[in-house]
Design a protein around this motif. Sequence first.
Motif, PDB file in Angstrom:
ATOM      1  N   SER A1112     -17.470 -23.184 -17.842  1.00 56.68           N
ATOM      2  CA  SER A1112     -18.710 -23.277 -18.609  1.00 56.68           C
ATOM      3  C   SER A1112     -19.359 -21.910 -18.765  1.00 56.68           C
ATOM      4  CB  SER A1112     -19.651 -24.250 -17.896  1.00 56.68           C
ATOM      5  OG  SER A1112     -20.885 -24.333 -18.565  1.00 56.68           O
ATOM      6  N   ALA A1113     -19.312 -21.120 -17.683  1.00 56.36           N
ATOM      7  CA  ALA A1113     -19.901 -19.772 -17.737  1.00 56.36           C
ATOM      8  C   ALA A1113     -19.153 -18.881 -18.723  1.00 56.36           C
ATOM      9  CB  ALA A1113     -19.897 -19.159 -16.340  1.00 56.36           C
ATOM     10  N   GLU A1114     -17.814 -18.964 -18.711  1.00 61.37           N
ATOM     11  CA  GLU A1114     -17.011 -18.166 -19.652  1.00 61.37           C
ATOM     12  C   GLU A1114     -17.324 -18.561 -21.093  1.00 61.37           C
ATOM     13  OE1 GLU A1114     -12.960 -18.659 -18.627  1.00 61.37           O
ATOM     14  OE2 GLU A1114     -13.091 -17.534 -16.752  1.00 61.37           O
ATOM     15  N   SER A1115     -17.470 -19.847 -21.341  1.00 61.95           N
ATOM     16  CA  SER A1115     -17.790 -20.324 -22.688  1.00 61.95           C
ATOM     17  C   SER A1115     -19.164 -19.813 -23.135  1.00 61.95           C
ATOM     18  CB  SER A1115     -17.754 -21.859 -22.699  1.00 61.95           C
ATOM     19  OG  SER A1115     -18.145 -22.360 -23.950  1.00 61.95           O
ATOM     20  N   PHE A1116     -20.126 -19.852 -22.215  1.00 66.92           N
ATOM     21  CA  PHE A1116     -21.467 -19.366 -22.546  1.00 66.92           C
ATOM     22  C   PHE A1116     -21.441 -17.855 -22.862  1.00 66.92           C
ATOM     23  CE2 PHE A1116     -25.528 -17.512 -21.187  1.00 66.92           C
ATOM     24  CZ  PHE A1116     -26.387 -18.207 -22.018  1.00 66.92           C
ATOM     25  N   SER A1117     -20.690 -17.108 -22.066  1.00 71.19           N
ATOM     26  CA  SER A1117     -20.574 -15.663 -22.278  1.00 71.19           C
ATOM     27  C   SER A1117     -19.943 -15.355 -23.635  1.00 71.19           C
ATOM     28  CB  SER A1117     -19.741 -15.048 -21.153  1.00 71.19           C
ATOM     29  OG  SER A1117     -19.475 -13.702 -21.413  1.00 71.19           O
ATOM     30  N   LYS A1118     -18.952 -16.122 -23.989  1.00 69.13           N
ATOM     31  CA  LYS A1118     -18.263 -15.914 -25.276  1.00 69.13           C
ATOM     32  C   LYS A1118     -19.205 -16.160 -26.446  1.00 69.13           C
ATOM     33  CE  LYS A1118     -14.286 -17.630 -27.870  1.00 69.13           C
ATOM     34  NZ  LYS A1118     -13.203 -18.630 -27.905  1.00 69.13           N
ATOM     35  N   HIS A1119     -19.943 -17.287 -26.371  1.00 69.43           N
ATOM     36  CA  HIS A1119     -20.888 -17.608 -27.452  1.00 69.43           C
ATOM     37  C   HIS A1119     -22.004 -16.561 -27.533  1.00 69.43           C
ATOM     38  CE1 HIS A1119     -19.126 -21.301 -28.741  1.00 69.43           C
ATOM     39  NE2 HIS A1119     -19.180 -21.852 -27.535  1.00 69.43           N
ATOM     40  N   ALA A1120     -22.471 -16.053 -26.426  1.00 69.87           N
ATOM     41  CA  ALA A1120     -23.528 -15.024 -26.417  1.00 69.87           C
ATOM     42  C   ALA A1120     -23.043 -13.721 -27.045  1.00 69.87           C
ATOM     43  CB  ALA A1120     -23.991 -14.788 -24.982  1.00 69.87           C
ATOM     44  N   HIS A1121     -21.772 -13.384 -26.736  1.00 75.41           N
ATOM     45  CA  HIS A1121     -21.203 -12.165 -27.313  1.00 75.41           C
ATOM     46  C   HIS A1121     -21.066 -12.278 -28.827  1.00 75.41           C
ATOM     47  CE1 HIS A1121     -18.994  -8.397 -27.254  1.00 75.41           C
ATOM     48  NE2 HIS A1121     -17.995  -8.989 -27.935  1.00 75.41           N
ATOM     49  N   GLU A1122     -20.611 -13.451 -29.286  1.00 75.04           N
ATOM     50  CA  GLU A1122     -20.472 -13.671 -30.729  1.00 75.04           C
ATOM     51  C   GLU A1122     -21.826 -13.591 -31.417  1.00 75.04           C
ATOM     52  OE1 GLU A1122     -18.598 -17.429 -31.097  1.00 75.04           O
ATOM     53  OE2 GLU A1122     -16.586 -16.707 -30.618  1.00 75.04           O
ATOM     54  N   LEU A1123     -22.841 -14.129 -30.825  1.00 72.17           N
ATOM     55  CA  LEU A1123     -24.190 -14.090 -31.398  1.00 72.17           C
ATOM     56  C   LEU A1123     -24.724 -12.660 -31.434  1.00 72.17           C
ATOM     57  CD1 LEU A1123     -26.504 -15.836 -32.472  1.00 72.17           C
ATOM     58  CD2 LEU A1123     -27.373 -15.984 -30.132  1.00 72.17           C
ATOM     59  N   MET A1124     -24.431 -11.878 -30.409  1.00 65.39           N
ATOM     60  CA  MET A1124     -24.870 -10.493 -30.375  1.00 65.39           C
ATOM     61  C   MET A1124     -24.221  -9.683 -31.480  1.00 65.39           C
ATOM     62  SD  MET A1124     -23.766  -7.228 -29.267  1.00 65.39           S
ATOM     63  CE  MET A1124     -22.533  -7.509 -28.037  1.00 65.39           C
ATOM     64  N   LEU A1125     -22.906  -9.885 -31.713  1.00 65.93           N
ATOM     65  CA  LEU A1125     -22.210  -9.160 -32.769  1.00 65.93           C
ATOM     66  C   LEU A1125     -22.743  -9.534 -34.151  1.00 65.93           C
ATOM     67  CD1 LEU A1125     -18.514  -9.343 -31.494  1.00 65.93           C
ATOM     68  CD2 LEU A1125     -20.028  -7.355 -31.471  1.00 65.93           C
ATOM     69  N   LYS A1126     -23.095 -10.804 -34.291  1.00 69.20           N
ATOM     70  CA  LYS A1126     -23.583 -11.286 -35.585  1.00 69.20           C
ATOM     71  C   LYS A1126     -24.968 -10.696 -35.916  1.00 69.20           C
ATOM     72  CE  LYS A1126     -24.401 -15.639 -38.032  1.00 69.20           C
ATOM     73  NZ  LYS A1126     -24.398 -17.108 -37.906  1.00 69.20           N
ATOM     74  N   CYS A1127     -25.766 -10.506 -34.918  1.00 72.99           N
ATOM     75  CA  CYS A1127     -27.147 -10.066 -35.145  1.00 72.99           C
ATOM     76  C   CYS A1127     -27.357  -8.559 -34.889  1.00 72.99           C
ATOM     77  CB  CYS A1127     -28.096 -10.848 -34.230  1.00 72.99           C
ATOM     78  SG  CYS A1127     -28.004 -12.635 -34.484  1.00 72.99           S
ATOM     79  N   LYS A1128     -26.293  -7.860 -34.599  1.00 71.16           N
ATOM     80  CA  LYS A1128     -26.451  -6.459 -34.199  1.00 71.16           C
ATOM     81  C   LYS A1128     -27.019  -5.595 -35.329  1.00 71.16           C
ATOM     82  CE  LYS A1128     -22.766  -3.998 -33.627  1.00 71.16           C
ATOM     83  NZ  LYS A1128     -21.511  -3.382 -33.110  1.00 71.16           N
ATOM     84  N   ASP A1129     -26.531  -5.737 -36.590  1.00 70.66           N
ATOM     85  CA  ASP A1129     -26.906  -4.870 -37.702  1.00 70.66           C
ATOM     86  C   ASP A1129     -28.034  -5.422 -38.556  1.00 70.66           C
ATOM     87  OD1 ASP A1129     -24.904  -3.143 -36.900  1.00 70.66           O
ATOM     88  OD2 ASP A1129     -23.385  -4.208 -38.094  1.00 70.66           O
TER      89      ASP A1129
END
Length: 1135
Positions: A1112-1129
């Motif tokens: 569950s923690a790995e899944s949460f980390s993955k989704h957080a990383h994807e959201l960060m990349l999407k909102c970075k620029d």
Amino acid sequence: MKKFRKVLDGLTTSSPGGGTIGSPSCGSAAGTPTTAPTPKEIDVQETLVSENFQLCKTVRHGFPYQPTALAFDPVQKILAIGSRSGGVRILGRPGVDCFCQHESGAAVLQLQFLINEGALVTACADDTLHLWNLRQRRPAILHSLKFNRERITFCHLPFQSKWLYVGTERGNTHVVNIESFILSGYVIMWNKAIELSTKTHPGPVVHLSDSPKDEGKLLVGFESGTIVQWDLRAKKADFRIYYDEAIHSVSWHHEGKQFMCSHSDGSLTLWNLRNTSKPIQVTFPHGKIQKDGRKESCKPILKVDYKTSRNSEPFVIFSGGLSYDKAGRRPTLTIMHGKAITVLEMDYPIVEFMTLCETPYNNEVQDPYAVVVLLEKDLIVVDLTQSNFPVFENPYPMDIHESPVTCTAYFADCPPDIIPVLYSIGAKHKKTGYSQKEWPVSGGMWTLGSHTYPEVIITGHADGSIKFWDGSAITLQMLYKLKTSKVFEKPKQNEGRAAELVDDDPFAVQMVSWCPQSRIFCVVGISAHIILYRFSKYDANTQIVSLEVRLQCDPEDVISPSENENNPCFSEPHSGSHSPQPHHQHPASPGSGTPESFKDCTPCLKVKDRAVRVPPGYQAELVIQLPWMDGEPPQQISSLDINSAYGLLAFGNCNGLAVVDYLQKTILLCMSTLDLYGAADPYQRLTRSPRRNRQSTSGLTELSDNQQSVDTERSKSPTSGFASRRAMLQQLHGVTMYSHDEHHTTTSYCWSDRESRENSFSRSRSSSVSSIDRDTKEAITTLQFGESFGRKSDTLPTPCLWVGTSLGVILLIPMSIPTDLEERMEEPVTIGPCGAVLMLKGSVLRFGFLDCMGALVPNPYEVWRDLNAPEDPDRPRKRKLVHYSPSSSQDTCGEGHLAIVCSERQAKVFLMPSQSCLFVHNITESSFVLRADVVSVCNSVCLACFCANGHVMTLSLPSLRPLMDVNYLPLTDMRIARTFCFTNGGQALYLSSPTEIQRITYSQEMYDNLQEMLGELFTPTETPEAQNRGFLKGFFGGNAHTFDREELFGEAAAGKASRSLAQHIPGQGGVEGMKVAASGAVGELARARIALDERGQRLGELEERTALMMTSAESFSKHAHELMLKCKDKKWYQF
């Protein structure tokens, strides 16, 4: 709490089969029903609910049937006996008696106690080992181990060891861990045990024992005569002995330097370990040298015990070994003590014996003090401390089967004075010559529970004896024995009518009737005789009065088609028959009355016609016999009731009914069942060709050990167990009787051709009334005296006799009995014509009476008085009667009472005197009721029933609501059917085998208190310390105490055994037993193992949860990383 209100107006017409047929007088025209009763309300508050009932076995009494094995715990001092049916009885001090049953039913081959551990190992014939936990009042199996490829022949468990040696038929020896019940990888293979040069297989393992000098040496005995001492550490044989004769047993000297063997040729051999090439001594204890110089051949010595004594010479005890030429010699146990040889003859073959010693250690001086001998039908203990070897008095009821049990009766809540009185009389006739020492099997603990009341169990036997037992507090102790055969002259062999009727057991007891309050006792015998006994504390000279009652039907009267249907074939008793008569009274009897009809009236047995001296106790006063008539034996008596308040006795069979006044010694009534109806016969009788039914006399004695299987009587239907209910009843009651299943006049019913032929009666399809063949015998199946209302018009209760027949008909016969004492002895009792006629489906089994408040109405009785006591002028002996009038509560609910009637198919509740049927309940459709009784449970009453399909049921009263229905016991033989009986307090019993009585309870209250009533098998006891061996003895005696079995047999050293060799089965009582187990080696280790398993399971669950959280923690980390990349620029205004 539930209230039942029913308006009784018009129920006569609405209840199926519940209305009256009429209230006619005998011999008159058919009566018509009286007007319907006035509307009334019955208000009975029923307190019994289903939660008040729970069925379970309580305790088993008697000798274990077909015993096979014996074991003794010398520290706990408890004894275990295994049987062929898979049962195990564990016995301790009186009151400590426990029965366990293997579910497989396989015979118990061997028993081994874990000494002072509260556990028992059983080896069964299905090659399964079981470990029983004895630290709970009801032992349970902890583990089982099933051998798949080898058959178990012998087991040995050394003292204070957790490794069990198991010998097999192939000659191999395996090792089992007692704690885990898992097979070790250590195996002694037969081909390694014997020399390679040996060409033949040594046979099964018949003996295993560790050397007293060194526990690391195991002595293995093979059937062929080969003996091997195996060094467990070195895994090789120390020595091998090859002897010509087969070996049956081996016994060590306590020093471990010698051992003795018993052989198949009746010899004993003594071997010394220094020289094993030949025995140092060979003896034939019972073999004499013949004239030609040869030894006479002897039977095998099946077991030998070689026990040393500190203060005398060794004991050599063995069974068998007698010479073959002495035919007819009884089985023997021989005790050789020094030069003295004592041969103890036994009544039955010896199954096993065990010598009881002071120490549990096999390397100490044994000092034997007793020998327990298990016989096929008895258990005896011999005292070895006295030179004449007396036996101990057995405190257990092991002699129930002394003669085969043929009937039982059970009375709970008896008068408190009856048990001490019976015991004091019976104690005078006890045998003497027993050992003065205390019974050596004294283990366990038992205390008298708080829920106890006086209970008496009566057993009738094939030899005519009666035994009274104290059954209080789920124990069983013999009180008093009565021999009914003493009333009669001894029948000469193959002479007389008794020889023709029953060759082996002419005195066999068929049924008993006992009134504990008045102490009147009645016995019905198989030779169609009744004996009435009175109790007295004084001896007396008495002359027994004998009456003959001709309750036989003339065939000519039955089949004559021109005869008037209403003409009675039984004449009325003469007026003179009411006065006291000489000893052989001949009242008028059925038949034409011509002298020819009396030419063959001899009874089966001859009553002693001289005055005899009778001891205190039960003394015979009156004998009633049914004689032979026209070469035909009398039909056995099928029903009996006696009432001490009325001074009357009634009995019936398949021919009719008789009533006897036992105070005046006269016959009041002797009439066929058909004539009892008069014109009120509910059936239309058809004439048929003549056929005589001879009596079946093989019924009662079938309860012996040689009982034949009833498979031939079983039907295709699994519910009934017999070809028909008729076949069952005929075998059960010993008479030819028939019963109708259906009495509805509107329903057509047709028997199959086979049933028509067997039962010899038919039912017309077109006729609206039942039609029965004219020669159908309607048996009297139950009788009950009591205060009731003979007719609808009666306003006050009067003495009545309730009569039930095999065709489901109930007859009420009112009586007029003088109340004054002098008048009662002089004036005749008059019996009125038949009153009410009621009907049920099936044969009537039981009557019971309640008042209108639902309380049980006991039978009236006479208070006991000793007729032989010396006259006291201040206190003259007068009859004191106790009556319970059913209308005593008439102020609250009006006159009348409730009558409960149960048949083999249904139960009904009638309101008297209106005869209205209030409640009907069809008990069973696929089977039939064998036993029924109205019993008190939990301060209320219910109807208890036992069906042929094994169901035990209870019904509420008066509403007949089903409260309990348990499929308890499939009926496998007639023994259970004949001996099953209910009693008050929610208890019942039956003969579970020819030698054992099984008691059960169906009361939740008793079930809850059962743990308190049962004895404790295990009591915490310190293990005695081993004797100090001394420095030199320990130094030169080997390294016995350095042997570590765990290191040798454990998985690390020996590896795992093949999984296909044996299968471990966890027991149901594992965790449950551990909760109540006290501290101990096996208990602690087993509990620790269970705790470890549970801990491992919890750790596994924790690991799974941790892995899930990581995912569950790995899944949460993955989704957080994807959201960060999407909102970075993205800029802030783009959100």
